[in-house]
Design an enzyme around this catalytic site. Structure first.
Site: not given
Ligand code: NAD
Length: 343
Positions: A114, A144, A172, A220, A303
């Site tokens: 992201g 992902c 998804r 999913h 993902q």
């Molecule tokens: N969800 C997916 O399927 C997926 C897959 C691959 C990559 N990603 C990438 O992974 C990254 C995280 O996505 P996610 O789905 O886990 O998001 P999420 O919202 O589930 O988790 C992010 C977490 O970061 C925390 N956070 C916010 N600000 C913060 C800070 N300053 N310091 C520490 N923690 C903080 C939030 O409270 C939250 O718990 C993004 O870059 C996303 O694009 C997500």
């Protein structure tokens, strides 16, 4: 050799799985995880007996964590001073801000899909460009979809060379725990070319790639169809053999009962995998067809879990734990238990 010390910032969908992944690696040590609030994942961490130390990334809001009874080991800044490398899985865009902290203490950091590409020195994939990550300070992982896609394309490319690919991503629209409003009875077409095709070309510049993405109201897993133009002749059988030999690709078939994304999710739960996770992508044997000299097939991308192995590879690369990509990815696979299904 001392274990590499790793911290995780952002204990959400990806961060929780990264923490679990690191704690399974025999040559790494999880120093702790950091988040800003008593989210459900943080509350679950407490209820599980705090297997990981928790650090607050928002010391001014510490009161909220105290009220929820979350034991706090310090601040994110304390955690950063106690690690060799941070995995930053905070909400998209926050990683770029946290980078200032990582720079201040001169540690390495690995960012997620992201974040903007400019956050890192190297856009990384464990199989396709491991060598580029060696010793780098800041790496960014592919998203992902791109992670799963590159596994399959790189696998064919190393065997016979791939000139170009055209993909359709059936994406998804949200993760299973999400509450933000989404599509309920509609598919949504994105502007082409999809960023995943462009990202593939950044990592594999010798392959021409383009594609279309369609948001789909399911949670999913993504399904991607790939049309690949090989440089040498491929057949249905040789494609099946090549994909099937890749450690992070699971071959499945309709006859076995794998009808689509939901079958794979159910199978992961039946295996007892935490959270119904699967690190591997799956390729359907029954989907492989020829179109002239081009080969076409469909893959399933779980993902929430698919990027975890490549993140472990990224730690290995930036910390120079292994110089060789096969040695590194094999160790990651061994510690994560990938490949058990082949026995
Ligand atoms: N969800 C997916 O399927 C997926 C897959 C691959 C990559 N990603 C990438 O992974 C990254 C995280 O996505 P996610 O789905 O886990 O998001 P999420 O919202 O589930 O988790 C992010 C977490 O970061 C925390 N956070 C916010 N600000 C913060 C800070 N300053 N310091 C520490 N923690 C903080 C939030 O409270 C939250 O718990 C993004 O870059 C996303 O694009 C997500």
């Amino acid at each position: 050799m001392a274990k590499v010390r790793v911290g995780v910032a952002g204990y959400g969908v990806i961060g929780q799985r990264l923490a679990d992944g690191v704690s399974l690696q025999g040559d790494m040590e999880l120093a702790g995880v950091a988040d800003v609030a008593p989210t459900l994942s943080v509350r679950a961490l407490r209820e599980k007996g705090m297997p990981y130390k928790f650090y607050t990334a928002a010391p001014d809001k510490r009161e909220d964590l105290d009220k929820a009874g979350i034991p706090i080991s310090g601040t994110l800044e304390d955690l950063v001073q106690n690690v060799d490398v941070m995995l930053d899985a905070t909400s998209a865009g926050i990683g770029a801000k946290n980078k200032e902290l990582y720079k201040k203490y001169d540690i390495k950091a690995i960012f997620q899909g992201g974040e903007k590409d400019s956050v890192a020195d190297v856009f990384f994939h464990g199989y396709a460009n491991y060598e580029k990550g060696l010793g780098a300070q800041f790496l960014k992982l592919t998203s992902c979809n791109t992670t799963g896609l590159i596994r399959a394309v790189d696998c064919l490319d190393r065997a016979v060379g791939v000139e170009k690919v055209a993909i359709t991503i059936i994406r998804r629209v949200a993760d299973p725990g999400d509450y933000h409003r989404g599509l309920t009875n509609a598919l949504q077409v994105e502007h082409a070319p999809s960023h995943q095709a462009l990202d593939l070309m950044t990592i594999m510049p010798h392959v021409q790639a383009t594609g279309i993405l369609i948001h789909t109201p399911v949670t999913h897993g993504h399904i991607i169809t790939v049309v690949a133009t090989p440089k040498k002749t491929l057949s249905i059988e040789s494609t099946m053999d090549l994909l099937g030999a890749h450690p992070r690709i699971r071959m499945v078939s309709l006859d076995e009962g794998f009808l689509g994304n939901a079958s794979l999710f159910r199978y992961a739960r039946d295996l007892g995998n935490p959270r119904g996770d699967m690190y591997e992508i799956a390729a359907w044997r029954d989907s492989i067809v020829m179109s002239g000299n081009d080969v076409m097939f469909a893959i399933n991308v779980p993902q929430e879990a698919v990027v975890i192995p490549e993140n472990m590879d990224a730690i290995r690369a930036c910390m120079r734990m292994q110089e060789d990509r096969i040695e590194a990815t094999s160790l990651t696979n061994k510690y994560l238990g990938i490949g058990k299904w082949r026995n």
